[in-house]
Enzyme design. Structure first.
Site, PDB file in Angstrom:
ATOM      1  N   GLY A   8       0.842  -1.205   0.000  1.00  0.00           N
ATOM      2  CA  GLY A   8       0.000   0.000   0.000  1.00  0.00           C
ATOM      3  C   GLY A   8       0.870   1.245   0.000  1.00  0.00           C
ATOM      4  O   GLY A   8       2.097   1.164   0.133  1.00  0.00           O
ATOM      5  N   ASP A  66      -6.681   0.098   6.372  1.00  0.00           N
ATOM      6  CA  ASP A  66      -7.752   0.970   5.873  1.00  0.00           C
ATOM      7  C   ASP A  66      -8.564   1.566   7.011  1.00  0.00           C
ATOM      8  O   ASP A  66      -9.082   2.665   6.899  1.00  0.00           O
ATOM      9  CB  ASP A  66      -8.676   0.157   4.955  1.00  0.00           C
ATOM     10  CG  ASP A  66      -7.906  -0.362   3.759  1.00  0.00           C
ATOM     11  OD1 ASP A  66      -7.407   0.451   2.974  1.00  0.00           O
ATOM     12  OD2 ASP A  66      -7.743  -1.590   3.651  1.00  0.00           O
ATOM     13  N   GLU A  77      -0.960 -10.665   3.364  1.00  0.00           N
ATOM     14  CA  GLU A  77      -0.695  -9.793   4.522  1.00  0.00           C
ATOM     15  C   GLU A  77      -1.069 -10.519   5.802  1.00  0.00           C
ATOM     16  O   GLU A  77      -0.317 -10.527   6.769  1.00  0.00           O
ATOM     17  CB  GLU A  77      -1.505  -8.492   4.402  1.00  0.00           C
ATOM     18  CG  GLU A  77      -1.001  -7.565   3.324  1.00  0.00           C
ATOM     19  CD  GLU A  77      -1.885  -6.341   3.149  1.00  0.00           C
ATOM     20  OE1 GLU A  77      -3.101  -6.426   3.414  1.00  0.00           O
ATOM     21  OE2 GLU A  77      -1.348  -5.300   2.740  1.00  0.00           O
TER      22      GLU A  77
HETATM   23  O1  DER Z   1      -4.621  -3.347   1.127  1.00  0.00           O
HETATM   24  C1  DER Z   1      -4.067  -3.220   2.206  1.00  0.00           C
HETATM   25  O2  DER Z   1      -4.225  -3.998   3.172  1.00  0.00           O
HETATM   26  C2  DER Z   1      -3.245  -1.981   2.439  1.00  0.00           C
HETATM   27  O3  DER Z   1      -2.294  -2.197   3.456  1.00  0.00           O
HETATM   28  C3  DER Z   1      -4.198  -0.888   2.875  1.00  0.00           C
HETATM   29  O4  DER Z   1      -4.909  -1.368   3.919  1.00  0.00           O
HETATM   30  C4  DER Z   1      -3.508   0.398   3.269  1.00  0.00           C
HETATM   31  O5  DER Z   1      -3.186   1.016   2.096  1.00  0.00           O
HETATM   32  P1  DER Z   1      -2.733   2.564   2.083  1.00  0.00           P
HETATM   33  O6  DER Z   1      -1.528   2.639   2.993  1.00  0.00           O
HETATM   34  O7  DER Z   1      -2.420   2.811   0.649  1.00  0.00           O
HETATM   35  O8  DER Z   1      -3.886   3.388   2.592  1.00  0.00           O
END
Ligand code: DER
Length: 234
Positions: free
Chosen positions: A29, A88, A107
């Site tokens: 992310g 998120d 993850e």
């Molecule tokens: O998809 C995921 O799990 C990412 O880690 C997301 O949760 C966080 O993405 P971001 O840092 O782009 O907001």
């Protein structure tokens, strides 16, 4: 400070937990990207040595390779010292919603194998209840009869006003995860109540692979908050 600069601040703070010799879970992310970049910088400067990275997506694997971070996988390194990843949503009990980037299965496998999971977010991710923000609660499902699975998920959370939608890519075709599965996003009007019961219930649906509820997994959450000083003319 932009939101991305706040993400970078949180990411750099998390990398302070990294010590030479560690096996690291590398998150996915836009926030975790800054942490992986930082680890690459410190390796190149010689300030970190003898690091092994376990990526949580093909995207992070490519990024880490381009930075020269030595990589391995869970089969070779089933015990991970520290994972750094975004989220998120974060509730007051450090429960997370993850997966809007589509990497939730890898993850959850990697972060479930960690002694320490440092989650990095900007303050926009903080919520009172998971699933209550009206944004997607991702669930990874097998492509086989995904509609059947999506309806089961929707009915499961009927009391929360759940609407289940197949996630499409930018060309309008079903989004396919690194594992060849689909993602059904659950949009809820009310929070899920007991999260563990909700999470377990989704996993009892045969076509469900994994959900984006990361309960009792983050050991630390670093939140970058923009503190504006208001000076009132006297
Ligand atoms: O998809 C995921 O799990 C990412 O880690 C997301 O949760 C966080 O993405 P971001 O840092 O782009 O907001």
């Amino acid at each position: 400070l932009t939101q991305d600069e706040l993400k970078k601040i949180a990411a750099y703070k998390a990398v302070e937990f990294v010590e030479s010799g560690m096996v690291l879970g590398l998150g996915t992310g836009s926030t975790a990207k800054h942490a992986v970049d930082r680890i690459g910088d410190l390796l190149r400067q010689g300030k970190l040595t003898n690091i092994v990275g376990i990526p949580t997506s093909k995207k992070t694997e490519e990024q880490a390779l381009s930075l020269g971070i030595p990589l391995s996988d869970l089969d070779s390194h089933p015990a991970i010292d520290l994972a750094i990843d975004g989220a998120d949503e974060v509730d007051p009990h450090l429960n997370l919603v993850k997966g809007r980037g589509g990497s939730l299965l890898r993850e959850k496998m990697v972060e479930g194998a960690c002694k320490k999971f440092v989650c990095i977010v900007d303050e926009s991710k903080l919520v009172k209840h998971l699933g209550g923000s009206g944004l997607a609660l991702p669930v990874e499902v097998v492509p086989f009869c995904w509609k059947f699975t999506a309806i089961k998920l929707q009915n499961l959370f009927e009391r929360s006003g759940c609407v289940a939608k197949l996630r499409n890519d930018c060309e309008g075709k079903p989004f396919v995860t690194d594992n060849g599965n689909y993602v059904v996003d659950l949009y809820l009007k009310k929070d899920l109540g007991d999260l563990q019961i909700a999470s377990d219930a989704t996993l009892r649906i045969a076509g469900v692979v994994e959900n984006g509820m990361f309960l009792d997994m983050a050991t630390t959450v670093i939140v970058a908050v923009l503190v504006l000083d208001y000076f009132f003319g006297i």
